[in-house]
Each structure stands twice: as C-alpha cells, then as structure tokens.
Write an enzyme that holds these catalytic residues in place. Structure first.
Site, short mmCIF file in Angstrom:
data_model
loop_
_atom_site.label_atom_id
_atom_site.label_comp_id
_atom_site.label_asym_id
_atom_site.label_seq_id
_atom_site.Cartn_x
_atom_site.Cartn_y
_atom_site.Cartn_z
CE LYS A 176 -1.56 0.26 -5.57
NZ LYS A 176 -2.83 1.79 -6.45
CD GLN A 220 -3.21 2.93 -9.38
OE1 GLN A 220 -3.43 2.47 -8.63
NE2 GLN A 220 -3.36 4.53 -9.19
CG ASP A 232 -8.69 3.14 -2.70
OD1 ASP A 232 -7.19 3.25 -2.53
OD2 ASP A 232 -8.56 2.64 -3.80
#
Ligand code: NDP
Length: 289
Positions: A53, A97, A120
C-alpha cells in the site's frame, strides 16, 4: 474458455488515472493527498499488505505515513494516535490494518477514525450512506469488483447476482453496490439451502467465502461472469500456492468471464484504496468532481 478479467491491468489503469488527478490537485490546489496506514503487531500477511500500500501510494504521487505499533499496544494508545491523525491536515485517509490483536475492540477503533478520513468504508456513517443515499466512501474490495464488472459487462441492470459470503467488508457492501446497479441480488452464506442451484442461476457470481476452490465449474451458469474474491493459501504437491474460492480450471471452461487468483480482485483492492484517499482529500477541501 472464459475471458480472463485482468485485475492487474485494471488496477494499473486506475493508478495511472489517479496519478494524473494527484498531479492536477498539486498544481491547481497545492494539495497532496496523504494516506496514513496503522499496523499493530507483526502479522506477516499484514506487513506485506502495508508495504504494498505504501509503495503504491508513493508511486501515484501521494504522501504515505506508516505507523507501526507493537502487538501489545494498549487500545487507548491506538485511539490517541488515531485522534492525532484525525486532526492532521496532511492526512486525508486513515487505514487501520485488520485484523487487530484480540485485546483491541475492532469496531471501537474503526469508528474512532473520522468518517471524513475513513478510506475503508467501514465507519458506521459510511456503511449507512452506502445502504441509503449511496454517497460516502465505499469499501475497497467490492468497489474494485464493481468497477471490473461494469468494465466487462457495461450496464448491469436486470442481471441476477449471487454473492456467496455475507461479511461486512465484502459480501454485504457488494450486495448494496449491485443493488444500486439495478441487479437482482441474492446473498448466500453457510446456512443457505441449495447453494449449488442458486449459484447456477447467477449471471454474476461473486465468491467471498475463504474456502479454497469451493465453487466448481458445475455450479457456474454457462456464460456467467465470475468474480473470485477468495484468497486461500494452500500447499499442493509440496508447493505453497494462492488459490481462490472458485475452482478456476473447471469454472473458466464454463464462465463467460472470470477473475484469476492471484491477479484479479487483489490488485484492484489496493488501487481502490488510493482512489478513496483521493476522493476524501477532495471532499475535505471541498473540491468537486
Ligand atoms: P468472512 O470469513 O468474514 O466471511 C465468509 C463468509 O462466507 C461468511 O458469510 C460465511 O457464512 C460464508 N461461508 C463460509 N462457509 C460457507 C459455505 N460452506 N457455504 C456458503 N457460505 C459459506 O470472510 P471475508 O468476507 O472477510 O473474506 C472472504 C474471502 O475473501 C477470504 O478468502 C479473504 O481472504 C478474501 N478477501 C480478499 C480480499 C481481496 O482484496 N482480494 C479482501 C478481503 C477478503 P456465515 O456468515 O454463515 O458464517
């Protein structure tokens, strides 16, 4: 044989377009979108995801901020970091995460991220918006699947979509997106009866289960479009392999189009994370488009 839906190529195209947008934001608005990724603990798969990422964030010209905390980090310490990032003007997206260590309450942490910086799409406000007015930020994996489906099929109106899996991060948001796209949507799960027959009725079949090669070709309607979200690490003939939830060999002989694993949904998920960060940066600055 089915057309292979090349997720790597779609992801590259999306990143190229994002790089152009980022360059324009910098030139016209002096804005460099910034993504902060918070990793708690040393889970090897999570470390790889976080590294990828960060690399891709920088490649499209955005700023990347990595925060690695030890596995024993107290929840309050994590919440304090998120509060700081919520107030940091150079940060437009915050990703924590998952999974988090078991002593940390996942939904408390997810909902502590400002919904304006949630990339997200897991914050309750964004979940609510996805299921009502369709605004807000959309979870990356289903968004990537939808983009590929639209690129492959064009208008999805009236198609029968079956999604196997009802998780909050894949199955449910995928269903909301396909419903918005005017599909007739069915969500299947571990208690579903006649899963095989249901799958065979699908023009669009999305498998998001986490069971290696669970869906054989005999469950696929001839010509259907198959999106395989599953990522399963297996050992076969002494070799470690990544396989999906769909049995690729038999399904690709029946389907019209299919995503491979690896190289399908995975690359698009990260590209959509960058897309969401750019969208949030624009929203926070009040930039239209
Ligand atoms: P979850 O474990 O949260 O959900 C799995 C779902 O599958 C559940 O709804 C479960 O049903 C259902 N299920 C389990 N067994 C069966 C069965 N025998 N028949 C029908 N349904 C079943 O998984 P996630 O949604 O988080 O992830 C699914 C897969 O996608 C995993 O392999 C994961 O690694 C992968 N993934 C890939 C991503 C990518 O970027 N490519 C991103 C996110 C996930 P029930 O609710 O009844 O238990």
């Amino acid at each position: 044989m089915a057309t292979v839906i090349d997720g790597k190529a779609y992801a590259q195209k999306l990143r190229n377009s994002l790089a152009e947008t980022v360059a324009t934001l910098k030139k016209d608005h002096d804005l460099v979108p910034g993504l902060a990724v918070v990793l708690v603990g040393e889970d090897p798969a999570s470390q790889v995801y976080v590294r990828n990422k960060a690399k891709q964030t920088i490649e499209v010209g955005m700023q990347s901020f990595e925060h690695k905390l030890p596995a024993e980090t107290a929840q309050d310490t994590l919440l304090a970091l998120i509060e700081k990032l919520n107030g940091d003007d150079s940060v437009h997206g915050i990703l924590v995460q998952l999974p988090l260590p078991s002593h940390i309450h996942e939904s408390t942490v997810i909902n502590s991220v400002s919904h304006d910086k949630d990339v997200d799409g897991f914050h309750l406000i964004n979940v609510g918006r996805l299921n009502t007015d369709g605004g807000g930020v959309v979870p990356c994996t289903p968004l990537g699947c939808l983009m590929m489906l639209k690129a492959q099929l064009g208008d999805l109106t009236g198609l029968n979509a079956v999604i196997v899996g009802r998780s909050n991060i894949v199955g449910k948001p995928m269903a909301a997106l396909l419903l918005q796209a005017n599909c007739t949507v069915t969500i299947a799960h571990s208690r579903t009866q006649d899963l095989e027959g249901l799958c065979r009725s699908a023009d669009i079949l999305v498998a998001a289960v986490g069971r290696a090669r669970m869906v054989p070709g005999s469950w696929v309607k001839p010509g259907a479009t198959v999106i395989d979200v599953g990522i399963n690490r297996i050992e076969e003939q002494g070799k470690r392999r990544l396989v999906g939830d769909v049995d690729y060999d038999s399904a690709s002989a029946v389907a019209g189009a299919i995503t491979p694993v690896p190289g399908g949904v995975g690359p698009m998920t990260i590209a959509c994370l960058l897309h969401n960060t750019v969208q949030q940066a624009k929203r926070l600055r009040g930039i239209q488009g």
